[in-house]
Design a protein around this motif. Structure first.
Motif, PDB file in Angstrom:
ATOM      1  N   ILE A  26       0.922  -1.130  -0.042  1.00 17.15           N
ATOM      2  CA  ILE A  26      -0.137  -0.150  -0.018  1.00 17.15           C
ATOM      3  C   ILE A  26       0.987   1.265   0.089  1.00 17.15           C
ATOM      4  CG2 ILE A  26      -1.705   1.446   1.502  1.00 17.15           C
ATOM      5  CD1 ILE A  26      -2.923  -1.438   2.173  1.00 17.15           C
ATOM      6  N   LEU A  27       1.779   1.319   0.849  1.00 15.84           N
ATOM      7  CA  LEU A  27       2.960   2.380   1.089  1.00 15.84           C
ATOM      8  C   LEU A  27       3.390   2.577  -0.363  1.00 15.84           C
ATOM      9  CD1 LEU A  27       4.316   2.237   4.344  1.00 15.84           C
ATOM     10  CD2 LEU A  27       2.565   3.630   3.791  1.00 15.84           C
ATOM     11  N   ILE A  30       0.915   4.440  -2.926  1.00 16.55           N
ATOM     12  CA  ILE A  30       0.755   5.698  -2.478  1.00 16.55           C
ATOM     13  C   ILE A  30       1.955   6.745  -2.447  1.00 16.55           C
ATOM     14  CG2 ILE A  30      -1.466   5.307  -1.512  1.00 16.55           C
ATOM     15  CD1 ILE A  30      -0.292   5.826   1.197  1.00 16.55           C
ATOM     16  N   GLY A 170      -5.933   0.781   6.147  1.00 15.27           N
ATOM     17  CA  GLY A 170      -6.252   2.286   5.805  1.00 15.27           C
ATOM     18  C   GLY A 170      -6.659   3.073   6.663  1.00 15.27           C
ATOM     19  N   LEU A 173      -3.413   3.956   8.412  1.00 15.64           N
ATOM     20  CA  LEU A 173      -2.824   5.230   7.804  1.00 15.64           C
ATOM     21  C   LEU A 173      -3.545   6.366   7.884  1.00 15.64           C
ATOM     22  CD1 LEU A 173      -1.807   3.117   4.493  1.00 15.64           C
ATOM     23  CD2 LEU A 173      -0.235   3.870   6.540  1.00 15.64           C
ATOM     24  N   ALA A 180      -5.143   5.778   1.439  1.00 21.15           N
ATOM     25  CA  ALA A 180      -4.675   4.955   0.639  1.00 21.15           C
ATOM     26  C   ALA A 180      -5.783   4.444  -0.267  1.00 21.15           C
ATOM     27  CB  ALA A 180      -4.390   3.833   1.464  1.00 21.15           C
TER      28      ALA A 180
END
Length: 191
Positions: A26-27, A30, A170, A173, A180
């Motif tokens: 995910i990181l 994004i 999510g 984050l 995300a």
């Protein structure tokens, strides 16, 4: 001065190693630079819970450090980050962070995150909890840590484990101000 888009990711040996693995993906998606440290127990858990190899997980991070490298960049408060997330966070890791008696780069990086007053999110994976666990969690909350057990949100109507993992990550984050695009938010239209 440009904004730092760098997050430290710790993966400890608690069940739920997929949380840390998916977080790295995910990181990357994004545009956030991930700095990974995995405990030795996490490596064992990885073998029990997935078909992934340790090197495959490390390759998902922008930067990765051996758990024994106490001189790594993430062990210093002068190394700027958005903060740190430990996903999953074992009770042992949580306890080390709470006492400040750190034995590895993972817990040292978390300690540095707290002392620098940056967000530290601990996705604690253990139940049931006894009084000692609860007192340790209280101590960490008083120190500024955010305790975030990955409890499923069923209002999002998850279709499987991937949806549950993505929603929990999510929402975690969100605590860093990072969107995300993986959360079905209450009261908002579908993504």
């Amino acid at each position: 001065m440009t904004a730092i888009r760098r997050l430290v990711v710790g993966i400890s040996g608690a069940s739920g190693v997929i949380l840390g693995v998916r977080l790295l993906d995910i990181l990357r998606g994004i545009g956030v630079e991930s700095h990974l440290v995995m405990s030795r127990s996490a490596e064992v858990t990885l073998a029990h819970e997935t078909d992934l190899k340790v090197q495959e997980v490390r390759a998902r991070a922008a930067v990765q450090y051996p758990v024994t490298d106490i001189g790594a960049a993430i062990s210093s408060g002068s190394f700027r980050t958005l903060g740190m997330i430990v996903a999953p966070c074992s009770i042992r890791t949580m306890s080390e962070i709470a006492t400040g008696v750190t034995s590895s780069l993972l817990t040292r990086a978390a300690d540095v995150t707290l002392k620098e007053r940056r967000p530290l999110v601990l996705m604690v994976r253990e139940t049931p909890l006894h009084l000692g666990h609860l007192r340790t969690m209280t101590q960490l909350a008083e120190m500024g840590a955010i305790l975030y057990p990955p409890v499923p949100a069923f209002y999002a109507k998850p279709r499987g484990i991937d949806d549950l993992v993505d929603h929990a990550l999510g929402r975690a984050l969100d605590l860093f101000g990072l969107e995300a695009g993986v959360v079905r938010r209450w009261g908002e239209t579908d993504q």
